[in-house]
Design a protein around this motif. Sequence first.
Motif, PDB file in Angstrom:
ATOM      1  N   ALA A 279       0.817  -1.213   0.000  1.00  0.00           N
ATOM      2  CA  ALA A 279       0.000   0.000   0.000  1.00  0.00           C
ATOM      3  C   ALA A 279       0.851   1.264   0.000  1.00  0.00           C
ATOM      4  CB  ALA A 279      -0.934   0.000   1.209  1.00  0.00           C
ATOM      5  N   VAL A 280       1.975   1.251   0.723  1.00  0.00           N
ATOM      6  CA  VAL A 280       2.807   2.456   0.847  1.00  0.00           C
ATOM      7  C   VAL A 280       4.275   2.108   0.618  1.00  0.00           C
ATOM      8  CG1 VAL A 280       1.277   3.891   2.248  1.00  0.00           C
ATOM      9  CG2 VAL A 280       2.640   2.110   3.357  1.00  0.00           C
ATOM     10  N   PRO A 281       4.634   1.742  -0.612  1.00  0.00           N
ATOM     11  CA  PRO A 281       6.018   1.304  -0.875  1.00  0.00           C
ATOM     12  C   PRO A 281       7.058   2.380  -0.609  1.00  0.00           C
ATOM     13  CG  PRO A 281       4.810   1.649  -2.925  1.00  0.00           C
ATOM     14  CD  PRO A 281       3.807   1.689  -1.831  1.00  0.00           C
ATOM     15  N   GLN A 282       6.737   3.636  -0.895  1.00  0.00           N
ATOM     16  CA  GLN A 282       7.705   4.706  -0.664  1.00  0.00           C
ATOM     17  C   GLN A 282       7.969   4.881   0.832  1.00  0.00           C
ATOM     18  OE1 GLN A 282       9.423   6.588  -3.022  1.00  0.00           O
ATOM     19  NE2 GLN A 282      10.553   7.387  -1.276  1.00  0.00           N
ATOM     20  N   GLY A 324      -5.980  -0.687   1.381  1.00  0.00           N
ATOM     21  CA  GLY A 324      -4.918   0.297   1.524  1.00  0.00           C
ATOM     22  C   GLY A 324      -4.264   0.615   0.194  1.00  0.00           C
ATOM     23  N   SER A 325      -4.063  -0.395  -0.644  1.00  0.00           N
ATOM     24  CA  SER A 325      -3.485  -0.186  -1.967  1.00  0.00           C
ATOM     25  C   SER A 325      -4.387   0.706  -2.812  1.00  0.00           C
ATOM     26  CB  SER A 325      -3.286  -1.537  -2.673  1.00  0.00           C
ATOM     27  OG  SER A 325      -2.428  -2.375  -1.933  1.00  0.00           O
ATOM     28  N   GLU A 326      -5.675   0.490  -2.700  1.00  0.00           N
ATOM     29  CA  GLU A 326      -6.646   1.292  -3.452  1.00  0.00           C
ATOM     30  C   GLU A 326      -6.546   2.757  -3.052  1.00  0.00           C
ATOM     31  OE1 GLU A 326      -9.450   0.955  -6.456  1.00  0.00           O
ATOM     32  OE2 GLU A 326      -8.952  -0.846  -5.328  1.00  0.00           O
ATOM     33  N   LEU A 327      -6.368   3.009  -1.781  1.00  0.00           N
ATOM     34  CA  LEU A 327      -6.273   4.388  -1.293  1.00  0.00           C
ATOM     35  C   LEU A 327      -5.008   5.073  -1.774  1.00  0.00           C
ATOM     36  CD1 LEU A 327      -7.449   3.674   2.348  1.00  0.00           C
ATOM     37  CD2 LEU A 327      -8.695   5.049   0.680  1.00  0.00           C
ATOM     38  N   SER A 328      -3.992   4.287  -2.130  1.00  0.00           N
ATOM     39  CA  SER A 328      -2.717   4.848  -2.552  1.00  0.00           C
ATOM     40  C   SER A 328      -2.564   4.925  -4.065  1.00  0.00           C
ATOM     41  CB  SER A 328      -1.570   4.000  -1.976  1.00  0.00           C
ATOM     42  OG  SER A 328      -1.574   4.047  -0.567  1.00  0.00           O
ATOM     43  N   GLY A 329      -3.627   4.644  -4.798  1.00  0.00           N
ATOM     44  CA  GLY A 329      -3.580   4.781  -6.248  1.00  0.00           C
ATOM     45  C   GLY A 329      -3.266   3.506  -7.002  1.00  0.00           C
ATOM     46  N   TYR A 330      -3.070   2.405  -6.279  1.00  0.00           N
ATOM     47  CA  TYR A 330      -2.900   1.115  -6.927  1.00  0.00           C
ATOM     48  C   TYR A 330      -4.273   0.457  -7.030  1.00  0.00           C
ATOM     49  CZ  TYR A 330       1.954   1.982  -5.773  1.00  0.00           C
ATOM     50  OH  TYR A 330       3.189   2.547  -5.658  1.00  0.00           O
ATOM     51  N   PHE A 331      -4.370  -0.591  -7.846  1.00  0.00           N
ATOM     52  CA  PHE A 331      -5.640  -1.294  -7.918  1.00  0.00           C
ATOM     53  C   PHE A 331      -5.650  -2.383  -6.864  1.00  0.00           C
ATOM     54  CE2 PHE A 331      -8.490  -4.649  -9.280  1.00  0.00           C
ATOM     55  CZ  PHE A 331      -9.646  -3.934  -9.548  1.00  0.00           C
ATOM     56  N   GLY A 332      -6.588  -2.276  -5.945  1.00  0.00           N
ATOM     57  CA  GLY A 332      -6.750  -3.304  -4.926  1.00  0.00           C
ATOM     58  C   GLY A 332      -7.901  -4.212  -5.289  1.00  0.00           C
ATOM     59  N   THR A 352      -7.313   6.483   7.580  1.00  0.00           N
ATOM     60  CA  THR A 352      -6.781   7.300   8.671  1.00  0.00           C
ATOM     61  C   THR A 352      -5.381   6.848   9.053  1.00  0.00           C
ATOM     62  OG1 THR A 352      -9.008   7.721   9.537  1.00  0.00           O
ATOM     63  CG2 THR A 352      -7.160   8.017  11.057  1.00  0.00           C
ATOM     64  N   ARG A 353      -5.167   5.552   9.116  1.00  0.00           N
ATOM     65  CA  ARG A 353      -3.867   5.023   9.515  1.00  0.00           C
ATOM     66  C   ARG A 353      -2.786   5.293   8.474  1.00  0.00           C
ATOM     67  NH1 ARG A 353      -3.712   1.845  13.929  1.00  0.00           N
ATOM     68  NH2 ARG A 353      -5.703   1.260  14.880  1.00  0.00           N
ATOM     69  N   LEU A 354      -3.166   5.343   7.224  1.00  0.00           N
ATOM     70  CA  LEU A 354      -2.187   5.551   6.141  1.00  0.00           C
ATOM     71  C   LEU A 354      -2.027   7.016   5.762  1.00  0.00           C
ATOM     72  CD1 LEU A 354      -2.989   2.553   3.741  1.00  0.00           C
ATOM     73  CD2 LEU A 354      -1.212   2.697   5.496  1.00  0.00           C
ATOM     74  N   ARG A 355      -2.807   7.875   6.356  1.00  0.00           N
ATOM     75  CA  ARG A 355      -2.783   9.297   5.971  1.00  0.00           C
ATOM     76  C   ARG A 355      -1.367   9.873   6.158  1.00  0.00           C
ATOM     77  NH1 ARG A 355      -7.058  11.348   8.816  1.00  0.00           N
ATOM     78  NH2 ARG A 355      -8.376  10.703   7.037  1.00  0.00           N
ATOM     79  N   GLY A 356      -0.911  10.529   5.121  1.00  0.00           N
ATOM     80  CA  GLY A 356       0.388  11.185   5.183  1.00  0.00           C
ATOM     81  C   GLY A 356       1.547  10.315   4.751  1.00  0.00           C
ATOM     82  N   MET A 357       1.301   9.016   4.569  1.00  0.00           N
ATOM     83  CA  MET A 357       2.381   8.126   4.132  1.00  0.00           C
ATOM     84  C   MET A 357       2.499   8.147   2.618  1.00  0.00           C
ATOM     85  SD  MET A 357       2.208   4.793   6.588  1.00  0.00           S
ATOM     86  CE  MET A 357       2.256   4.950   8.373  1.00  0.00           C
ATOM     87  N   ARG A 358       3.717   8.084   2.145  1.00  0.00           N
ATOM     88  CA  ARG A 358       3.974   8.201   0.718  1.00  0.00           C
ATOM     89  C   ARG A 358       3.836   6.854   0.023  1.00  0.00           C
ATOM     90  NH1 ARG A 358       9.522  11.226  -0.067  1.00  0.00           N
ATOM     91  NH2 ARG A 358       8.779  11.248  -2.224  1.00  0.00           N
ATOM     92  N   SER A 359       3.201   6.881  -1.137  1.00  0.00           N
ATOM     93  CA  SER A 359       2.953   5.652  -1.882  1.00  0.00           C
ATOM     94  C   SER A 359       3.801   5.586  -3.143  1.00  0.00           C
ATOM     95  CB  SER A 359       1.487   5.546  -2.264  1.00  0.00           C
ATOM     96  OG  SER A 359       1.099   6.649  -3.058  1.00  0.00           O
TER      97      SER A 359
END
Length: 359
Positions: A279-282, A324-332, A352-359
């Motif tokens: 979800a947040v590889p970066q 989570g992947s869907e929220l980051s622009g990947y296809f979940g 909410t938990r992933l907010r601010g994390m780079r994808s």
Amino acid sequence: MLLDGIHVPLTTPFYPDGRLNLRKLEHNVRRLSLTPVSGLVALGSTGESASLTDDERAQVLRTVGAEAAKEKVLLAGIGLPSVFASLALAQVASEARFDAVMVEPPIEYGNLLWDDGNATTALLTYFEAIADASPLPVVLVSDAARVVLPIALMERLSGHPNVLGLLEQSSHISRVVQMRELTTSVARTVTTTITFTAATARMLHVPELAAAVGGSFVSAASLSGAAAGETAVATAPPVAALKTRTKQVGFQVLWAMAEGATEALRAGASGLLMPIASAVPQAAFEVWAAWKDGDVSLMKEKQGRLATAEQGIAPWDIPAIKAGSELSGYFGGRPRLPLLPVTGERAAEIATRLRGMRS
């Protein structure tokens, strides 16, 4: 094969009716290839491999092999209930130019382990038979949710020339310490680039057509075809062979959670393979980058944020990872039944938990 860095376990996309969606898999692989992660894992802990047919597993591996950037290390999960089926999938991975295969024992082996921690002959034979015949190096998988591999078994297998390392999917740093101590005599020579990054199978592959061309010069006569009266055909110059080096590595251990990542790397882990990185590889890579820079305080900060998110998502909760992947622009998308997608309330919690994390 060098296993350091961040490795991202891919999810397997499906259409709403449950059919395999290879177009979305291509999208995810291409986008992840643009991130600084070291490698991608197909049919791993988040890949829903158990719900796929043999043909679908092969399609997934071929798609990932074709779409991934050549610099990314490719690992394929091939652990199936039989040695025969596992080796057949390993052959597909080899043909798709993967770099190594990951093997976890079928869950049925969980009740074949003795109380003193030694493995039965059946479990040892399973791994040795695959390692003996696999066309690609083998990474063992010890999964706390399925079968925890005994230390004695892993120590014995670490000496096999085709066993590259271990993925430790538990919360016990002591197991990393033990494996590093027990495998100090293990040495493998791996091929790297001149900057000591992994030289993948696709980087080393030279297409036959290009290899057959004798030089980069193309004469005017050959382009015009005047002498033979043929149609002019321009031929591409040959691809230069990759300049490589070799490096000595020991038995390589990958840690599978954000929680404890700092301690695992200090204990000698080679890299990290965390489901939340899907979800947040970066954000996952920033943990590794801080480690390589020697910035311990920054690493703890980055790792702590990732671990907090991981605790709320659950590392091997595939529907949550897909959300989570869907929220980051990947296809979940939806998981394949009988797994159910997350509810709207759960999706909001994950966001909410992933907010601010780079994808």
